[in-house]
Motif scaffolding. Structure first.
Motif, PDB file in Angstrom:
ATOM      1  N   GLY A   1       0.790  -1.235   0.000  1.00  0.00           N
ATOM      2  CA  GLY A   1       0.000   0.000   0.000  1.00  0.00           C
ATOM      3  C   GLY A   1       0.811   1.268   0.000  1.00  0.00           C
ATOM      4  N   TYR A   2       2.035   1.205   0.593  1.00  0.00           N
ATOM      5  CA  TYR A   2       2.847   2.413   0.672  1.00  0.00           C
ATOM      6  C   TYR A   2       3.428   2.805  -0.694  1.00  0.00           C
ATOM      7  CZ  TYR A   2       2.512   1.833   5.707  1.00  0.00           C
ATOM      8  OH  TYR A   2       2.031   1.705   6.983  1.00  0.00           O
ATOM      9  N   ASN A   3       3.358   1.881  -1.668  1.00  0.00           N
ATOM     10  CA  ASN A   3       3.941   2.162  -2.990  1.00  0.00           C
ATOM     11  C   ASN A   3       2.902   2.393  -4.078  1.00  0.00           C
ATOM     12  OD1 ASN A   3       6.736   2.046  -2.391  1.00  0.00           O
ATOM     13  ND2 ASN A   3       6.636  -0.188  -2.304  1.00  0.00           N
ATOM     14  N   ILE A   4       1.616   2.353  -3.718  1.00  0.00           N
ATOM     15  CA  ILE A   4       0.613   2.435  -4.783  1.00  0.00           C
ATOM     16  C   ILE A   4       0.644   3.789  -5.487  1.00  0.00           C
ATOM     17  CG2 ILE A   4      -0.898   0.684  -3.795  1.00  0.00           C
ATOM     18  CD1 ILE A   4      -2.686   2.895  -2.718  1.00  0.00           C
ATOM     19  N   GLU A   5       0.899   4.851  -4.732  1.00  0.00           N
ATOM     20  CA  GLU A   5       0.938   6.172  -5.375  1.00  0.00           C
ATOM     21  C   GLU A   5       2.140   6.265  -6.310  1.00  0.00           C
ATOM     22  OE1 GLU A   5       0.521  10.930  -4.339  1.00  0.00           O
ATOM     23  OE2 GLU A   5       0.293   9.430  -2.754  1.00  0.00           O
ATOM     24  N   TYR A   6       3.268   5.722  -5.875  1.00  0.00           N
ATOM     25  CA  TYR A   6       4.449   5.715  -6.739  1.00  0.00           C
ATOM     26  C   TYR A   6       4.179   4.927  -8.016  1.00  0.00           C
ATOM     27  CZ  TYR A   6       8.676   3.758  -8.698  1.00  0.00           C
ATOM     28  OH  TYR A   6       9.624   3.324  -9.579  1.00  0.00           O
ATOM     29  N   ARG A   7       3.523   3.758  -7.882  1.00  0.00           N
ATOM     30  CA  ARG A   7       3.227   2.945  -9.072  1.00  0.00           C
ATOM     31  C   ARG A   7       2.290   3.683 -10.021  1.00  0.00           C
ATOM     32  NH1 ARG A   7       1.158  -2.324  -6.319  1.00  0.00           N
ATOM     33  NH2 ARG A   7       0.429  -2.808  -8.420  1.00  0.00           N
ATOM     34  N   ALA A   8       1.325   4.418  -9.452  1.00  0.00           N
ATOM     35  CA  ALA A   8       0.411   5.200 -10.292  1.00  0.00           C
ATOM     36  C   ALA A   8       1.183   6.286 -11.039  1.00  0.00           C
ATOM     37  CB  ALA A   8      -0.692   5.818  -9.438  1.00  0.00           C
ATOM     38  N   HIS A   9       2.080   6.987 -10.337  1.00  0.00           N
ATOM     39  CA  HIS A   9       2.908   8.015 -10.981  1.00  0.00           C
ATOM     40  C   HIS A   9       3.754   7.399 -12.094  1.00  0.00           C
ATOM     41  CE1 HIS A   9       2.010  11.525  -8.592  1.00  0.00           C
ATOM     42  NE2 HIS A   9       2.227  10.877  -7.457  1.00  0.00           N
ATOM     43  N   GLU A  10       4.316   6.219 -11.847  1.00  0.00           N
ATOM     44  CA  GLU A  10       5.205   5.564 -12.816  1.00  0.00           C
ATOM     45  C   GLU A  10       4.462   5.213 -14.108  1.00  0.00           C
ATOM     46  OE1 GLU A  10       8.437   1.949 -12.573  1.00  0.00           O
ATOM     47  OE2 GLU A  10       6.438   1.572 -11.779  1.00  0.00           O
ATOM     48  N   ILE A  11       3.290   4.610 -13.969  1.00  0.00           N
ATOM     49  CA  ILE A  11       2.497   4.226 -15.145  1.00  0.00           C
ATOM     50  C   ILE A  11       2.050   5.465 -15.923  1.00  0.00           C
ATOM     51  CG2 ILE A  11       0.315   3.208 -15.903  1.00  0.00           C
ATOM     52  CD1 ILE A  11       2.145   1.028 -15.149  1.00  0.00           C
ATOM     53  N   LEU A  12       1.564   6.482 -15.212  1.00  0.00           N
ATOM     54  CA  LEU A  12       1.106   7.701 -15.879  1.00  0.00           C
ATOM     55  C   LEU A  12       2.252   8.408 -16.592  1.00  0.00           C
ATOM     56  CD1 LEU A  12      -1.336   9.035 -13.137  1.00  0.00           C
ATOM     57  CD2 LEU A  12      -1.984   8.279 -15.438  1.00  0.00           C
ATOM     58  N   ALA A  13       3.433   8.416 -15.982  1.00  0.00           N
ATOM     59  CA  ALA A  13       4.595   9.026 -16.637  1.00  0.00           C
ATOM     60  C   ALA A  13       4.928   8.275 -17.917  1.00  0.00           C
ATOM     61  CB  ALA A  13       5.794   9.021 -15.688  1.00  0.00           C
ATOM     62  N   GLY A  14       4.845   6.950 -17.878  1.00  0.00           N
ATOM     63  CA  GLY A  14       5.104   6.149 -19.086  1.00  0.00           C
ATOM     64  C   GLY A  14       4.135   6.458 -20.203  1.00  0.00           C
ATOM     65  N   LEU A  15       2.910   6.826 -19.831  1.00  0.00           N
ATOM     66  CA  LEU A  15       1.889   7.142 -20.827  1.00  0.00           C
ATOM     67  C   LEU A  15       1.900   8.618 -21.228  1.00  0.00           C
ATOM     68  CD1 LEU A  15      -0.995   4.919 -19.479  1.00  0.00           C
ATOM     69  CD2 LEU A  15       0.109   4.699 -21.696  1.00  0.00           C
ATOM     70  N   GLY A  16       2.923   9.364 -20.774  1.00  0.00           N
ATOM     71  CA  GLY A  16       3.117  10.716 -21.291  1.00  0.00           C
ATOM     72  C   GLY A  16       2.672  11.850 -20.400  1.00  0.00           C
ATOM     73  N   PHE A  17       2.328  11.587 -19.129  1.00  0.00           N
ATOM     74  CA  PHE A  17       1.857  12.646 -18.240  1.00  0.00           C
ATOM     75  C   PHE A  17       3.015  13.170 -17.379  1.00  0.00           C
ATOM     76  CE2 PHE A  17      -1.973  10.098 -19.019  1.00  0.00           C
ATOM     77  CZ  PHE A  17      -2.871  11.089 -19.371  1.00  0.00           C
ATOM     78  N   SER A  18       3.203  14.476 -17.376  1.00  0.00           N
ATOM     79  CA  SER A  18       4.216  15.082 -16.517  1.00  0.00           C
ATOM     80  C   SER A  18       3.699  15.129 -15.079  1.00  0.00           C
ATOM     81  CB  SER A  18       4.528  16.502 -16.988  1.00  0.00           C
ATOM     82  OG  SER A  18       3.396  17.343 -16.763  1.00  0.00           O
ATOM     83  N   GLU A  19       4.582  15.490 -14.139  1.00  0.00           N
ATOM     84  CA  GLU A  19       4.179  15.581 -12.729  1.00  0.00           C
ATOM     85  C   GLU A  19       3.058  16.596 -12.540  1.00  0.00           C
ATOM     86  OE1 GLU A  19       7.320  16.104  -9.935  1.00  0.00           O
ATOM     87  OE2 GLU A  19       8.616  14.623 -10.906  1.00  0.00           O
ATOM     88  N   GLU A  20       3.162  17.735 -13.249  1.00  0.00           N
ATOM     89  CA  GLU A  20       2.121  18.760 -13.134  1.00  0.00           C
ATOM     90  C   GLU A  20       0.800  18.260 -13.703  1.00  0.00           C
ATOM     91  OE1 GLU A  20       1.996  21.757 -11.600  1.00  0.00           O
ATOM     92  OE2 GLU A  20       3.881  21.031 -10.756  1.00  0.00           O
ATOM     93  N   ASP A  21       0.882  17.547 -14.830  1.00  0.00           N
ATOM     94  CA  ASP A  21      -0.338  17.021 -15.458  1.00  0.00           C
ATOM     95  C   ASP A  21      -1.086  16.082 -14.515  1.00  0.00           C
ATOM     96  OD1 ASP A  21       0.248  18.325 -17.858  1.00  0.00           O
ATOM     97  OD2 ASP A  21       1.469  16.649 -18.555  1.00  0.00           O
TER      98      ASP A  21
END
Length: 637
Positions: A131-151
């Protein structure tokens, strides 16, 4: 994993599937292919249970987790940030997180052993579920699909349909299903995101079934092909290219068997005619007639790849220079697109304009077509007549016209036979051409608009995503049509097979300039893989929103400078990791202290600090790995 046995599915009086069989095994990477209307999407819906078979069965393994991506997900709306929408994939972890927060809040006012026990149980389960890594995993997948941190902080509803589809894809991937069913997953992805998805699916341990018209994508992901055709499902033990080769061999054999059988049938029919009138041979003739009736007939091979029998016409030849671009400037508030950009399109150029979404490809096409304002100079050359196709052209269709009338009113010099031939290439056959525009789906309107664009008396074509909504056969038809087109064109598309077969020049927008590569798409890919290129953050925002974004960072001028920058950042990240590791250990020691454990307020504060430090440490460690990989990549070149 999934077993389809004697599946029959009827739509009205038509059997879309007729006693079809298919077995999907764990870990298989499968491409489900076939012409539009053969039931590929319907089959996926049958598998997930949206539809019920008319007869037969679909058996699934117990507790099988299915991730299904379909175009209906575009209608999903939410005011949450996209990272929170993606994290909805972690249903149990989110529930546990909420319960932990509620217990910690209660402990501030009412301390009890029961609450402590519940808190411990929830925290242990939360940790077991990572559970402590779910947010990181979400950020990782979204970054791979082209979303910046701000997006990732922006609300889902502020994104256009294509970008919302990416969020839905991220949500599905985060669920870690046993099998992924993906219906045209590349439709709304740009080239960098398609390549990322190829890599992800290649490493995905579960099974994958993909419906796609993107041949390059299929070849790079699938290991098996299943063709949906004439109500049956036929497997081929290889990727799409293997399927084409193997199907060609099978058709050659079938064609030979058909010819041999037809020759035998004709011979038997001649003997029957000869002996039927003679009383002494009548019995023999009747015997041969019965033999023919019982014969298992071999079908002739259907031509699934018709050739284009439609020719482009334009009355004027253009001059040598078709379009001249000088000192072109274009931006939206806070979003620079082009600055002092130059380019020239010459007669006979077949240009593919490529790149990530949000870089200004469609904007540049609109500027060339004269439908977008700009600063600078964009001039059409002598005798240039142009036509522009984009998804917005659907609004220009006359709703009360039939499909055939729409083309006849636009291209009166073409015969009905020629127009019907062209419409047939775009899946409108027989009486389909008499359907009114107003009853067509969005995809059908798109195909009408494309056919209409191809009948224009134009020696310069501007085409924005012309392969959307086309199946593989229709893409092949469009390839043939453009290969025999004697004029000039510029095209935006994310279909690499299509681009490689029609383009002789590649344009891409980089550092707000128009860059030119003189060659095919495949040659460009090889060249591009060997150079160090800037990677600015994507801008997945509706044009009309004109959202304010960060200015792009200065690009490193050479590999040495880039290497120094990465090494400096790596050192900083190492120090950050060390600091965070120390913090995590200190808080763990604090949490183990009985005094802290028995005081609810201190326990709540310590637990919160621990979660924040652990998440920050995970992100820092991941960043260190990315930097180390980047340094190794540059040093190896």
């Amino acid at each position: 994993m999934i077993s389809i046995n004697n599946l029959t599915f009827n739509i009205g009086a038509r059997a879309l599937y007729d006693e079809a069989n298919w077995h999907i095994k764990p870990g298989e990477k499968i491409g489900l292919i076939g012409a539009n209307g053969t039931g590929k999407t319907t089959l996926l819906r049958l598998i997930v249970g949206d539809y019920t078979p008319s007869s037969g069965s679909i058996s699934k393994a117990k507790d099988l987790k299915i991730g299904y991506l379909n175009q209906d997900l575009l209608s999903y709306q939410s005011d949450k940030s996209i990272v929170r929408v993606a994290m909805e994939a972690f249903a149990r972890q989110n529930q546990l997180h909420t319960e932990i927060e509620e217990i910690l809040e209660k402990l501030e006012t009412e301390y009890s052993d029961e609450l402590i026990t519940r808190l411990t149980d929830r925290q242990q389960e939360f940790e077991q579920l990572d559970g402590y890594n779910i947010e990181y995993r979400a950020h990782e997948i979204l970054a791979g699909l082209g979303f910046s941190e701000e997006d990732q902080k922006r609300q889902l509803n502020t994104f256009s349909g294509g970008w919302r589809m990416r969020v839905m894809l991220a949500k599905i991937l985060l669920q870690q299903p046993d099998i992924l069913l993906l219906d045209e997953p590349t439709n709304h992805l740009d080239l960098p995101s398609i390549k990322w998805l190829e890599t992800y699916l290649g490493n995905f341990e579960g099974a994958v079934v993909i419906v796609s018209h993107d041949r390059w994508f299929l070849d790079r992901v699938i290991k098996k092909t299943v063709e949906s055709r004439k109500g049956k499902l036929t497997p081929y033990a290889g990727n799409y290219t293997f399927y084409l080769e193997e199907k060609g061999i099978r058709e050659t054999i079938q064609r030979g068997e058909f010819k041999n059988q037809q020759a035998k049938i004709k011979q038997e029919e001649r003997l029957i005619e000869r002996f039927r009138a003679k009383a002494s041979k009548a019995k023999m003739a009747q015997s041969r007639i019965k033999m023919l009736e019982k014969m298992d007939r071999v079908d002739d091979v259907d031509d699934d790849n018709p050739e284009v029998n439609f020719s482009f016409r334009f009355t004027k030849q253009s001059g040598r220079h078709v379009v001249n671009i000088e000192h072109l400037n274009k931006s939206y508030p806070g979003v620079p697109i082009l600055h002092q950009a130059d380019g020239i399109i010459e007669k006979g150029d077949k240009i593919a304009l490529i790149g990530a979404n949000g870089r200004g490809k469609s904007t540049l096409l609109k500027i060339i077509a004269g439908t977008e304002t700009f600063d600078g100079k964009v001039e059409a050359g002598h005798n240039v007549t142009m036509t522009f196709f984009s998804q917005h052209q659907l609004e220009a269709l006359t709703l009360e016209n039939t499909i055939l009338e729409e083309l006849q009113s636009f291209a009166p010099t073409y015969s009905e036979t020629n127009l019907r031939s062209l419409l047939g290439s775009f899946l409108f056959t027989g009486d389909d051409v008499f359907k009114k525009i107003k009853v067509l789906s969005g995809g059908e309107k798109s195909r009408v608009a494309l056919a209409k664009a191809l009948t224009a008396d134009a020696n310069f074509l501007i085409l924005d995503e012309p392969t959307n909504h086309l199946d593989i056969q229709s893409v092949n038809i469009l390839i043939q049509a453009l290969q025999q087109y004697e004029g000039t064109f510029i095209i935006v598309s994310h279909d690499r097979y299509f681009l490689d077969n029609i383009a002789n020049r590649i344009w891409f927008i980089e550092e707000q300039k128009i860059k030119d590569y003189p060659g095919t798409y495949q040659e460009y890919e090889v060249w591009n893989s060997k150079r160090v290129i800037p990677k600015p953050a994507p801008i997945p925002v509706k044009q009309e929103e004109k959202a304010k974004k960060e200015e792009p960072r200065p690009v490193m001028q050479n590999a040495a400078q880039q290497l120094k920058k990465l090494n400096d950042e790596l050192s900083r990240t190492e120090r950050e990791v060390e600091t965070l590791e120390k913090q995590v250990k200190e808080i763990e020691t604090e949490l183990a202290d009985e005094q802290v454990y028995s005081e609810p307020a201190r326990l709540t504060a310590a637990n919160k600090r621990y979660q924040e430090a652990k998440a920050a440490l995970d992100l820092a460690q991941q960043r260190w790995e990315e930097l180390a990989a980047g340094i190794m990549e540059i040093e190896e070149k």
